[in-house]
Design a protein around this motif. Structure first.
Motif, PDB file in Angstrom:
ATOM      1  N   UNK A 101       0.865  -1.017   0.207  1.00 41.95           N
ATOM      2  CA  UNK A 101       0.039  -0.104  -0.254  1.00 41.95           C
ATOM      3  C   UNK A 101       0.468   1.682  -0.186  1.00 41.95           C
ATOM      4  N   UNK A 102       1.620   1.228   0.812  1.00 46.68           N
ATOM      5  CA  UNK A 102       2.694   2.057   0.764  1.00 46.68           C
ATOM      6  C   UNK A 102       3.480   2.336  -0.650  1.00 46.68           C
ATOM      7  N   UNK A 103       3.928   1.889  -1.109  1.00 49.95           N
ATOM      8  CA  UNK A 103       4.522   1.589  -1.908  1.00 49.95           C
ATOM      9  C   UNK A 103       3.504   2.125  -3.882  1.00 49.95           C
ATOM     10  N   UNK A 104       2.648   1.488  -3.648  1.00 50.33           N
ATOM     11  CA  UNK A 104       1.436   2.628  -4.478  1.00 50.33           C
ATOM     12  C   UNK A 104       1.234   3.970  -3.886  1.00 50.33           C
ATOM     13  N   UNK A 105       1.198   4.734  -2.965  1.00 57.52           N
ATOM     14  CA  UNK A 105       1.018   5.504  -2.714  1.00 57.52           C
ATOM     15  C   UNK A 105       2.497   6.506  -3.112  1.00 57.52           C
ATOM     16  N   UNK A 106       3.247   6.240  -3.752  1.00 58.74           N
ATOM     17  CA  UNK A 106       4.714   6.543  -3.698  1.00 58.74           C
ATOM     18  C   UNK A 106       4.234   6.348  -5.037  1.00 58.74           C
TER      19      UNK A 106
END
Length: 206
Positions: free
Chosen positions: A134-139
């Motif tokens: 999810x954090x990767x998708x945010x980036x």
């Protein structure tokens, strides 16, 4: 939208970063808003109404249009956690990320985004790998310059679509699974489109 495109072209020619069109869509109202956003937006905020339009949800998946969702504010205004489609979207491979919405109204600490992550982990039992994805998708969804994204998730993410495991903590097997599943869906559509065009050609010849 036309003005934004012109501005982005002007900024790109001068080496500036460009603006991302990320409208507030699909939280409430008519689902036609999601159709318009699909045609024009790089990502959207919310999108919970996609649960009511499976065909449109599929299009968002195929194009990997980002969905920055806020389960905490949705729970307060429109949709309780038990009915939220956030986990379903994530499991299906849509490009979802967690975001805040009106933090002064719905959050209680100085770290509202951490509240969203904490609630998601508790409600849907997300693993540490899920949280990292999810954090990767945010980036990926963010409006940061490509160079900044390369620093955070991997040097070749634009060219290969793959991030670096030691930076994202998302295992390669998961990234490959997501990529291969999406590739198979595109192949199915390409095959069906080809069959349809062949049928039309045969009909015209007859």
């Amino acid at each position: 939208m036309a003005n934004l495109c012109s501005l982005n072209q002007w900024r790109m020619r001068r080496g500036f970063n460009t603006f991302v069109f990320r409208p507030h869509a699909g939280e409430a109202g008519d689902t036609e808003h999601l159709s318009a956003a699909f045609l024009t937006a790089q990502s959207i905020n919310h999108g919970i109404l996609l649960r009511k339009v499976p065909a449109l949800q599929y299009l968002y998946y195929m194009q990997q249009i980002g969905l920055a969702m806020s389960p905490l504010s949705n729970n307060a205004l429109f949709l309780v956690y038990e009915r939220s489609p956030f986990n379903t979207y994530f499991q299906r491979g849509l490009n979802v990320a967690l975001s805040t919405d009106d933090p002064l109204q719905f959050h209680f600490t100085k770290e509202p985004l951490m509240e969203e992550y904490s609630i998601a982990a508790q409600i849907w039992k997300f693993s540490s790998v899920d949280m990292c994805e999810l954090a990767m998708n945010s980036v990926l969804q963010s409006g940061f310059e490509a160079e900044v994204k390369r620093h955070w998730i991997g040097r070749d993410y634009l060219e290969t679509g793959q991030t670096e495991v030691h930076k994202t903590n998302v295992p390669l097997c998961r990234l490959k699974y997501r990529a291969s599943t999406l590739e198979q869906e595109h192949a199915v559509l390409a095959r069906m489109t080809s069959c349809g065009s062949d049928s039309l050609e045969q009909g015209s010849v007859a």
